[in-house]
Scaffold this active site. Structure first.
Site, mmCIF file in Angstrom:
data_model
loop_
_atom_site.group_PDB
_atom_site.id
_atom_site.type_symbol
_atom_site.label_atom_id
_atom_site.label_comp_id
_atom_site.label_asym_id
_atom_site.label_seq_id
_atom_site.Cartn_x
_atom_site.Cartn_y
_atom_site.Cartn_z
ATOM 1 N N SER A 1 -5.646 1.200 -3.292
ATOM 2 C CA SER A 1 -4.679 0.929 -2.221
ATOM 3 C C SER A 1 -3.632 2.035 -2.094
ATOM 4 C CB SER A 1 -3.979 -0.410 -2.455
ATOM 5 O OG SER A 1 -3.088 -0.331 -3.545
ATOM 6 N N PHE B 1 -2.673 5.816 -0.985
ATOM 7 C CA PHE B 1 -3.084 6.926 -0.142
ATOM 8 C C PHE B 1 -2.218 8.132 -0.466
ATOM 9 C CE2 PHE B 1 -4.377 3.146 1.960
ATOM 10 C CZ PHE B 1 -5.578 3.454 2.565
ATOM 11 N N MET C 1 0.837 -1.171 0.000
ATOM 12 C CA MET C 1 0.000 0.000 0.000
ATOM 13 C C MET C 1 0.888 1.241 0.000
ATOM 14 S SD MET C 1 -2.347 1.171 3.235
ATOM 15 C CE MET C 1 -1.241 0.704 4.531
ATOM 16 N N PRO C 2 0.960 1.965 -1.088
ATOM 17 C CA PRO C 2 1.772 3.188 -1.124
ATOM 18 C C PRO C 2 1.092 4.330 -0.369
ATOM 19 C CG PRO C 2 1.150 2.486 -3.348
ATOM 20 C CD PRO C 2 0.447 1.609 -2.387
ATOM 21 N N ILE C 3 1.901 5.081 0.316
ATOM 22 C CA ILE C 3 1.455 6.324 0.944
ATOM 23 C C ILE C 3 2.368 7.420 0.417
ATOM 24 C CG2 ILE C 3 1.127 7.598 3.085
ATOM 25 C CD1 ILE C 3 0.887 4.868 4.498
#
Length: 78
Positions: free
Chosen positions: A46, A48, A1-3
């Site tokens: 996925s 953010f 999940m990249p932020i």
């Protein structure tokens, strides 16, 4: 999940504005999310994106607060 965190100054792009508009922020979120999908195949749902707006009093460069540095640079350019 990249932020992904995007830091921008709390300044508007139009005269009298003091922050990025909701539309500009939405475009940043959409563009960054799409880039991660295109490059890393990360699904949009996925990813953010956090936009952190920094007051101009809270950053600087060249050893000066940002607005003072800009004034100094403008004066030396004229």
């Amino acid at each position: 999940m990249p932020i992904v965190t995007i830091q921008i100054t709390r300044e508007g792009t139009e005269p009298g504005a003091n922050a990025a508009t909701s539309e500009e922020k939405a475009a940043l979120i959409k563009g960054v999310s799409q880039l991660l999908l295109d490059v890393l195949k990360k699904p949009l749902e996925s990813t953010f994106v956090v936009i952190d707006e920094v007051d101009t009093d809270n950053w600087g460069w060249g050893g000066l607060p940002a607005l003072e540095f800009r004034k100094k640079r403008a004066a030396s350019a004229s």
